[in-house]
Design a protein around this motif. Structure first.
Motif, PDB file in Angstrom:
ATOM      1  N   THR A   1      -8.344 -52.603  14.475  1.00  0.00           N
ATOM      2  CA  THR A   1      -8.473 -52.897  13.401  1.00  0.00           C
ATOM      3  C   THR A   1     -10.166 -52.313  13.141  1.00  0.00           C
ATOM      4  OG1 THR A   1      -7.294 -54.038  11.808  1.00  0.00           O
ATOM      5  CG2 THR A   1      -9.179 -53.759  10.798  1.00  0.00           C
ATOM      6  N   ARG A   2     -10.963 -52.989  13.496  1.00  0.00           N
ATOM      7  CA  ARG A   2     -12.150 -52.705  14.174  1.00  0.00           C
ATOM      8  C   ARG A   2     -12.611 -51.244  15.002  1.00  0.00           C
ATOM      9  NH1 ARG A   2     -12.963 -57.337  17.068  1.00  0.00           N
ATOM     10  NH2 ARG A   2     -12.966 -56.147  19.219  1.00  0.00           N
TER      11      ARG A   2
ATOM     12  N   THR B   1      -9.721 -48.505   7.021  1.00  0.00           N
ATOM     13  CA  THR B   1      -8.430 -49.106   8.158  1.00  0.00           C
ATOM     14  C   THR B   1      -7.367 -48.164   8.629  1.00  0.00           C
ATOM     15  OG1 THR B   1      -7.851 -50.437   6.036  1.00  0.00           O
ATOM     16  CG2 THR B   1      -9.681 -51.690   6.510  1.00  0.00           C
TER      17      THR B   1
ATOM     18  N   GLN C   1      -3.596 -56.607  16.696  1.00  0.00           N
ATOM     19  CA  GLN C   1      -4.489 -55.885  15.296  1.00  0.00           C
ATOM     20  C   GLN C   1      -5.895 -55.822  14.783  1.00  0.00           C
ATOM     21  OE1 GLN C   1      -1.591 -56.834  11.805  1.00  0.00           O
ATOM     22  NE2 GLN C   1      -2.970 -55.400  10.777  1.00  0.00           N
ATOM     23  N   ALA C   2      -6.844 -56.654  15.279  1.00  0.00           N
ATOM     24  CA  ALA C   2      -7.787 -57.501  14.418  1.00  0.00           C
ATOM     25  C   ALA C   2      -8.509 -56.308  15.431  1.00  0.00           C
ATOM     26  CB  ALA C   2      -8.665 -58.073  14.639  1.00  0.00           C
TER      27      ALA C   2
ATOM     28  N   THR D   1      -5.122 -48.813   5.164  1.00  0.00           N
ATOM     29  CA  THR D   1      -5.683 -47.504   3.767  1.00  0.00           C
ATOM     30  C   THR D   1      -5.133 -46.582   4.713  1.00  0.00           C
ATOM     31  OG1 THR D   1      -7.164 -48.960   3.512  1.00  0.00           O
ATOM     32  CG2 THR D   1      -7.416 -46.326   3.265  1.00  0.00           C
TER      33      THR D   1
ATOM     34  N   HIS E   1     -22.548 -48.740   6.588  1.00  0.00           N
ATOM     35  CA  HIS E   1     -21.307 -48.327   7.505  1.00  0.00           C
ATOM     36  C   HIS E   1     -21.894 -47.375   8.574  1.00  0.00           C
ATOM     37  CE1 HIS E   1     -17.995 -47.410  10.113  1.00  0.00           C
ATOM     38  NE2 HIS E   1     -17.929 -45.866   9.539  1.00  0.00           N
TER      39      HIS E   1
ATOM     40  N   ARG F   1     -11.675 -49.014  11.797  1.00  0.00           N
ATOM     41  CA  ARG F   1     -13.599 -48.567  11.051  1.00  0.00           C
ATOM     42  C   ARG F   1     -14.404 -47.869  11.418  1.00  0.00           C
ATOM     43  NH1 ARG F   1     -14.214 -53.278   6.711  1.00  0.00           N
ATOM     44  NH2 ARG F   1     -15.150 -51.094   6.004  1.00  0.00           N
TER      45      ARG F   1
END
Length: 274
Positions: free
Chosen positions: A248-249, A258, A244-245, A261, A21, A252
């Motif tokens: 989320t990207r 995310t 949402q995607a 989480t 990451h 993170r």
């Protein structure tokens, strides 16, 4: 990884192990303190490359740009605690209740065993069931150690000059209209300069491009909505993301977790009083 958030205090914490990451350049609206437990993390901050190895503490002031990635093939494990500046101010006020000024950390990497131990205790108090009194005492002890071991008491003097004026005008527009699809021409016109001058002044003043700053404002808006109970998909659209995607990207890339989480960590039920 694990993530915790106090329901009644501006305090959040994460413990994670990362190998591949890579954090995108970002800021927090909090004081953020990371303790490296295994391996080493390399990050850019204040125009230089820094490395935090085992036992070292990373200290970021509010709105201080930084990124980060593993410095070794085996990755790194670290804990990070985020503390709202309003809470720092409250804990540092004198006996008469007068504000004593927010601290400034002028070294992004500190080698302070006492501070590292205090951060470990604070993170542990968030990770397991504890009384409100025990958590508040761990928080107060950590702030005291932070100020004693790595901070200056006075905030830096405000910078002057044309670049600061230009950047300040643009930031005001972004703060007010971060949900709008602003173009560089419109932002430059509001700042009274060319697009090139705007980018240069903003980057020099805040360490971020205007688009990066706008995205961070949207991420912070999404976080507030998620904490308030808004479903992640709805929070994404309301905060200016395509879906949402998309949220989320970027969540993170900037926070290491995310939105789902974060939503779980924001639940008050995670903390039981004993």
């Amino acid at each position: 990884m694990r993530y915790w958030r106090l329901p009644d205090r501006p305090v959040e914490a994460m413990r994670a192990h990362f190998e591949q990451h890579s954090y995108h350049l970002h800021t927090h609206d909090t004081y953020s303190f990371g303790l490296t437990e295994f391996g080493a993390q390399t990050f850019g901050c204040r125009g230089e490359s820094r490395t935090s190895a085992v036992g070292m503490v990373m200290a970021f002031n509010p709105d201080e740009p930084h990124d980060g990635h593993s410095a070794t093939e085996l990755g790194f494990t670290y804990s990070i605690v985020h503390i709202g500046p309003e809470l720092i101010a409250d804990l540092l006020s004198d006996k008469a209740g007068r504000a004593t000024g927010l601290p400034l950390f002028d070294r992004p990497v500190l080698h302070e065993p006492v501070l590292a131990a205090a951060l470990t205790r604070l993170r542990a108090s968030l990770a397991r069931p504890a009384s409100a009194l025990a958590r508040d005492e761990a928080l107060a002890a950590t702030v005291a150690a932070l100020v004693d071991r790595g901070a200056r008491s006075a905030a830096p003097a405000a910078r002057g000059g044309a670049d600061t004026v230009i950047a300040g005008r643009a930031r005001c527009v972004l703060d007010d209209r971060y949900l709008d699809d602003l173009g560089a021409d419109e932002l430059a016109a509001a700042a009274g300069c060319s697009r090139f001058a705007l980018y240069r002044a903003f980057k020099a003043s805040y360490g971020l491009s205007p688009s990066d700053y706008q995205r961070l404002l949207r991420l912070r808006a999404a976080r507030r909505l998620i904490v308030a109970g808004t479903p992640v998909a709805d929070a994404a659209v309301a905060a200016g993301f395509a879906d949402q995607a998309h949220l989320t990207r970027w969540f993170r890339r900037c926070y290491g977790i995310t939105p789902g989480t974060y939503r779980q960590a924001a639940s008050p039920a995670r903390f039981q009083r004993t």
